[in-house]
Design an enzyme around this catalytic site. Sequence first.
Site, mmCIF file in Angstrom:
data_model
loop_
_atom_site.group_PDB
_atom_site.id
_atom_site.type_symbol
_atom_site.label_atom_id
_atom_site.label_comp_id
_atom_site.label_asym_id
_atom_site.label_seq_id
_atom_site.Cartn_x
_atom_site.Cartn_y
_atom_site.Cartn_z
ATOM 1 N N GLY A 355 0.823 -1.208 0.000
ATOM 2 C CA GLY A 355 0.000 0.000 0.000
ATOM 3 C C GLY A 355 0.852 1.251 0.000
ATOM 4 O O GLY A 355 2.066 1.195 0.166
ATOM 5 N N PRO A 357 2.623 4.880 1.108
ATOM 6 C CA PRO A 357 3.279 5.258 2.372
ATOM 7 C C PRO A 357 2.279 5.861 3.354
ATOM 8 O O PRO A 357 1.348 6.557 2.974
ATOM 9 C CB PRO A 357 4.308 6.308 1.928
ATOM 10 C CG PRO A 357 4.522 6.056 0.473
ATOM 11 C CD PRO A 357 3.222 5.545 -0.048
ATOM 12 N N GLY A 358 2.491 5.560 4.642
ATOM 13 C CA GLY A 358 1.674 6.161 5.678
ATOM 14 C C GLY A 358 0.361 5.480 5.943
ATOM 15 O O GLY A 358 -0.461 5.988 6.711
ATOM 16 N N SER A 679 -10.634 5.532 -17.280
ATOM 17 C CA SER A 679 -11.990 5.582 -16.728
ATOM 18 C C SER A 679 -12.748 6.862 -17.066
ATOM 19 O O SER A 679 -13.766 7.149 -16.452
ATOM 20 C CB SER A 679 -11.933 5.417 -15.202
ATOM 21 O OG SER A 679 -11.202 6.471 -14.611
ATOM 22 N N LYS A 722 -13.514 6.941 -5.374
ATOM 23 C CA LYS A 722 -14.275 7.826 -6.264
ATOM 24 C C LYS A 722 -15.648 8.158 -5.683
ATOM 25 O O LYS A 722 -16.104 9.311 -5.748
ATOM 26 C CB LYS A 722 -14.427 7.161 -7.636
ATOM 27 C CG LYS A 722 -13.133 7.057 -8.428
ATOM 28 C CD LYS A 722 -13.355 6.336 -9.753
ATOM 29 C CE LYS A 722 -12.060 6.264 -10.560
ATOM 30 N NZ LYS A 722 -12.250 5.558 -11.839
#
Length: 774
Positions: A355, A357-358, A679, A722
């Site tokens: 994933g 950072p943070g 998209s 989204k």
Amino acid sequence: MEENIVNIDSLPVVVSRGIVVFPGAEMGIDIGRQKSLNACQLSEEAFDKTIIIVCQKHPEQFDPTIDEIYKVGTLCSFNKTKTNPDGTIKIDIKGLKLVQLDETIIQNGMVFAKFHELEVISGDESEEQALIASLTKSLNEVVSNKDIISNSLAKTLLSGNTSTELSNIFGSLLPFDFVTKQEILETLDLNTRLYRILEELEKMKYVAGIEKQIDKKVQQSIEKNQKEYILREKIKAIKEELGDTFDNEIDKIRNKLEKGNYPKNVKDKVLQELKRYESMVSQSPEAGVIRNYVDWMMSLPWNTLTTDNEDLNVVEETLNKDHYGLEKIKERILEYLAVKKLTSSLKAPILCFVGPPGTGKTSLALSIARAIGRKSVKVALGGISDEAEIRGHRRTYIGAMPGRIIQGMKKAQTSNPVFILDEIDKLGRDYKGDPANALLEVLDPEQNKIFQDNYIEENFDLSNVLFIATANYIENIPAPLLDRLEIIQLSSYTEMEKLNIAKNHLVKKQLKQNGLKPSKVSITDEALLYLIRNYTRESGVRNLEREIGTLARKTAVYMLKNNIEGRQTVGIKKLKELLGKEKFDYTKKEKKDQIGVVTGLAYTQYGGDILPVEVTYFAGSGNIKLTGNLGDVMKESASIAYSYVKANAKKYNIDEEKFAKIDLHIHFPEGAVPKDGPSAGVTMTTAIVSALCEAPCRSDIAMTGEITLRGNVLPIGGLKEKSISAHRSGIKTIYIPKDNEKDIEDIPQSVRDELKIILVEHVSEIIKDVLTFK
């Protein structure tokens, strides 16, 4: 190499450093100085690869003068065999004739010399034969000493056909210093030359004899030390019989080994090393190496296991307390513990949290260790490029140590810790090996039961270790490693998740670190949400924590300056006053319906956002113009959208001849921000139809999805982010691809309750629903 002497009296000169070439000698030499390189190049071009090689008097000088060069050298032919990247060359030379340098000059960046040939003159033939016989005898006496002359070299030295050739061979191949070789080269009387060679050969014999005497004395000294050691051991035994006490470290190690819970192979190995240790002088370097090895073997947790907390309710409670959300990860840990409890034997999984950072990958791994009651150890893999960092060094190397895996196990003092391999996607690789290959054995459940470190040299069981790797980008994890990992994706935190993390963790932590009490200072949910939206833009919460820390410090200053004793509540107004103007702003929906303006949904590295698309047209020749810093994928989507509208012009009551008379301009605002992805197809298609039909689009809707040339809507990613961005921006309805129906459950319930989600399979369904045709 064929002899091909150019009939001239002036040639380029290569000045050598400590290399004396004799006529008939063949050897390879490296050419590096510019004057010599120039000389070789000119000789190739103009003198048929013929050159004079002469030695300089002081090899350490880089640029000798004419007076610092010997006057006798050798005329040679050469062939260039290799050109190195640094500009130096390697040449094979053959000595042809002995020459005297009559006039030497430096011109055009090289040395030239006029010369005449020299000849070695024979003297008394009887004396010559006697000298040859003496040389042969002396050579045979030293040939058995491999340190002086090898057998093959001796055969080469005696293979000359004439006495002059033999003297050249002796001078060239015997290991004399260059000054001696130069003296022999300059000696033109044959018998004098042979006598000089014989003299040097006798010196070599004498020096070799002295070296043998020294070696014998050293050997005797070693034997004496060994004798002293044996006597000291006998004295020690006598003292024991007399009752004298002294610190016997070897006995202590044996007692610890006997009482400890060590595998049989480890005990046997340590006892074997102790026997070697006993036979050595304690001050010797090898004894120190053995003692260090024994200490490592006995300090490792070979059979030490901690008991897992198998109460699933307690584990779940701990995980929920430490981390908000992350349901799939918590569920996977509970599954592992449940199956382990039921089967009583289960290989630990190799988890990999991937994933941005943070997002809490490392802290989540530490939380798992606390929840199940295991010790934790962490190894940062970023930048590691040496395989020995993982597997360890061989004990033969000075300063050898085990690899980081074994070091971590020693630090944990248990054979079933939670082992965190941080930043596995940032492994390096160089000439020392590939650490990713070394990790294959560590992270393979079928192999890590018998992991072998190069230093320890005994199998260590890693099958009970719960390995958790972390990475930012799954693409950077080496493919063989990726095959052994169970990937668990951590997506960007939503605003509501960030709000809960801030309320339950970050605010408390920062207030405590900055000397403030929660009873004295509070931050409203509205202020935290305003802080998240307008002062941070990130996937994780690191910068959010920094901003909360800044807010806490500024609040402390404000309270002390104004002598505030009571409770201080920080709302949006006070937050703006303390932190200053907003750093970021999120996109808001359009206030009214407009022609050619349609709101799309985008997924960025900071989460989701809405993305208005603007389309207009004007008189032209059928061209399409795209602006807004678009990537190749979005440019292709624009072309597909335009082609679909042109192909279906009649369906939407658009004059087909209109396309040849206009230029279409599609623009995505915030042109400084790069945009790409598959998209935005439905958004661009709807905006083009809206502009060409002059049909306003509803401002309270947003859409996402890619289209084909036939208008079919294809699925997209990042639906959760989204949808949240649409809800945040005031959008009431979103249109998503039918194939994304399975992802709706990932959207937070609070967002789903207030957002109408419409599934579509064809772009015409959207156009019919959101555009107002005249």
